[in-house]
Design a protein around this motif. Structure first.
Motif, short mmCIF file in Angstrom:
data_model
loop_
_atom_site.label_atom_id
_atom_site.label_comp_id
_atom_site.label_asym_id
_atom_site.label_seq_id
_atom_site.Cartn_x
_atom_site.Cartn_y
_atom_site.Cartn_z
N ALA A 124 27.81 -6.64 35.15
CA ALA A 124 28.69 -6.31 34.03
C ALA A 124 27.94 -5.62 32.89
O ALA A 124 26.92 -6.11 32.41
N GLY A 125 28.44 -4.47 32.46
CA GLY A 125 27.87 -3.73 31.34
C GLY A 125 26.72 -2.81 31.70
O GLY A 125 26.37 -1.92 30.92
N SER A 129 25.44 1.40 30.33
CA SER A 129 24.13 1.76 29.77
C SER A 129 23.40 2.73 30.69
O SER A 129 22.69 3.64 30.24
N GLU A 130 23.58 2.56 32.00
CA GLU A 130 22.96 3.47 32.96
C GLU A 130 23.52 4.89 32.78
O GLU A 130 22.79 5.87 32.85
N PHE A 131 24.81 4.96 32.53
CA PHE A 131 25.45 6.27 32.36
C PHE A 131 24.98 6.93 31.06
O PHE A 131 24.78 8.14 31.01
N ASP A 132 24.82 6.14 30.01
CA ASP A 132 24.29 6.68 28.74
C ASP A 132 22.90 7.26 28.95
O ASP A 132 22.58 8.34 28.44
N SER A 133 22.08 6.54 29.70
CA SER A 133 20.72 7.03 29.98
C SER A 133 20.75 8.27 30.86
O SER A 133 19.91 9.17 30.71
N LEU A 134 21.71 8.34 31.78
CA LEU A 134 21.85 9.52 32.62
C LEU A 134 22.18 10.75 31.77
O LEU A 134 21.61 11.83 31.97
N ARG A 135 23.07 10.57 30.81
CA ARG A 135 23.45 11.69 29.94
C ARG A 135 22.22 12.22 29.18
O ARG A 135 22.01 13.43 29.08
N GLU A 136 21.42 11.29 28.67
CA GLU A 136 20.21 11.70 27.95
C GLU A 136 19.21 12.38 28.89
O GLU A 136 18.59 13.39 28.55
N ALA A 137 19.05 11.82 30.09
CA ALA A 137 18.10 12.38 31.06
C ALA A 137 18.50 13.80 31.46
O ALA A 137 17.63 14.67 31.62
N LEU A 138 19.79 14.06 31.61
CA LEU A 138 20.24 15.41 31.95
C LEU A 138 19.89 16.40 30.84
O LEU A 138 19.52 17.55 31.10
N ASP A 139 20.01 15.95 29.59
CA ASP A 139 19.68 16.82 28.46
C ASP A 139 18.19 17.15 28.41
O ASP A 139 17.80 18.22 27.96
N VAL A 196 33.35 4.16 36.67
CA VAL A 196 34.63 3.46 36.74
C VAL A 196 34.33 1.99 36.51
O VAL A 196 33.90 1.28 37.43
N GLY A 197 34.49 1.51 35.27
CA GLY A 197 34.13 0.12 34.99
C GLY A 197 32.66 -0.11 35.25
O GLY A 197 31.78 0.53 34.65
N ASP A 198 32.36 -1.02 36.18
CA ASP A 198 30.97 -1.36 36.50
C ASP A 198 30.50 -0.69 37.80
O ASP A 198 29.60 -1.20 38.47
N VAL A 199 31.11 0.43 38.11
CA VAL A 199 30.73 1.19 39.30
C VAL A 199 30.43 2.63 38.89
O VAL A 199 31.11 3.19 38.04
N ILE A 200 29.41 3.21 39.49
CA ILE A 200 29.11 4.63 39.31
C ILE A 200 29.24 5.30 40.67
O ILE A 200 28.60 4.90 41.64
N ALA A 201 30.09 6.33 40.72
CA ALA A 201 30.31 7.07 41.97
C ALA A 201 29.82 8.50 41.79
O ALA A 201 30.15 9.15 40.79
N THR A 202 29.03 8.97 42.74
CA THR A 202 28.50 10.33 42.70
C THR A 202 29.04 11.12 43.90
O THR A 202 28.91 10.68 45.04
N PHE A 203 29.65 12.26 43.60
CA PHE A 203 30.22 13.12 44.64
C PHE A 203 29.43 14.43 44.66
O PHE A 203 29.28 15.07 43.61
N SER A 204 28.94 14.83 45.81
CA SER A 204 28.13 16.04 45.86
C SER A 204 28.51 16.92 47.04
O SER A 204 28.99 16.43 48.08
N ARG A 205 28.30 18.22 46.84
CA ARG A 205 28.54 19.17 47.91
C ARG A 205 27.50 20.28 47.82
O ARG A 205 27.22 20.80 46.75
N TYR A 206 26.95 20.63 48.97
CA TYR A 206 25.83 21.57 49.07
C TYR A 206 26.32 22.90 49.63
O TYR A 206 27.23 22.95 50.45
N ASP A 207 25.70 24.01 49.13
CA ASP A 207 26.03 25.32 49.68
C ASP A 207 24.87 26.27 49.43
O ASP A 207 23.92 25.95 48.70
N LEU A 208 24.95 27.45 50.02
CA LEU A 208 23.92 28.48 49.86
C LEU A 208 24.48 29.66 49.10
O LEU A 208 25.52 30.21 49.46
N GLY A 209 23.80 30.03 48.01
CA GLY A 209 24.18 31.22 47.27
C GLY A 209 25.45 31.12 46.48
O GLY A 209 25.91 32.10 45.89
#
Length: 235
Positions: A124-125, A129-139, A196-209
């Protein structure tokens, strides 16, 4: 006379203070309400919320394998990338700091490159905090070097505007320049990360060019399932 008056006032004051203290003790005290936070979703529960064969029209039948993982069983397959902020991005999108998670592969009908989703549950919670840190890390993430199954690589992160999913969401690209003399196309992986609440979901798709996002309708469906599952736990 004055001394007696002062003594009398002191006595009355002492009595009043004692009466107030006794009165306070007799007042009913509000009982402390301790709300216990629900346990994080388990790997088995997360797996039950993923897509089943036949639900995803864009994917080949039998091409959506789901794998459970747990934080205590996780082992780093490659050395950390050269920038610690970028490594944090890699860890979060892979669910490496979670209590439990699942990954699902999507073999698309219209592409030779698969996509995937990684759904990770946190105490819980912790996801917020993980998402807040992710936002900073991306910056702060600068171009970085690392290793993969394909060998050494150099990559950069580019943030993108994102549609609103769940409680909060981020979208970014990981771009790896071509090292093939006959093919100048960059390797581009499109990521949308949703809390989503206490879950983080990552969706990714790969391509060339080119940039090919993960299908929005599938993100919405998966987010709805994760939200409903957590709401049912606290009813």
């Amino acid at each position: 006379m004055a001394g007696a008056l002062i003594a009398g006032l002191a006595f009355l004051s002492g009595c009043s203070a004692q009466q107030d203290a006794e009165s306070e003790e007799k007042k009913p005290r509000a009982s402390k309400v301790v709300e216990s936070a629900p346990e994080p979703l388990t790997g088995a529960e997360l797996k039950a919320l993923t897509f089943k064969d036949g639900e995803v029209l864009q994917a080949r039948e039998g091409g959506m394998e789901v794998t459970e993982f747990a934080a205590e069983e996780w082992e780093r397959k490659f050395p950390p990338v050269s920038d610690p902020y970028c490594q944090f991005v890699v860890d979060v999108r892979g669910g490496n700091n979670s209590s439990a998670g699942v990954s699902q592969i999507f073999n698309w009908k219209d592409s030779i490159f698969p996509g995937d989703s990684i759904i990770a549950a946190y105490p819980a919670g912790r996801a917020e905090s993980e998402f807040d840190s992710l936002r900073e890390a991306l910056d702060r993430c600068e171009p970085y070097e690392g290793e993969s199954y394909a060998g050494d690589f150099r990559a950069r992160i580019e943030e993108r505007s994102t549609a609103e999913f769940g409680d909060e969401s981020l979208t970014f690209l990981e771009i790896i320049p071509s090292d093939h003399p006959d093919d100048p196309r960059e390797r581009v992986e499109h990521f949308t990360v949703v809390r989503v609440g206490d879950v983080i979901a990552t969706f990714s798709r790969y391509d060339l060019g080119r940039t090919t996002p993960f299908p929005v309708d599938l993100i919405k469906k998966q987010v709805e399932r994760l939200a409903e599952a957590q709401e049912q736990r606290v009813r």
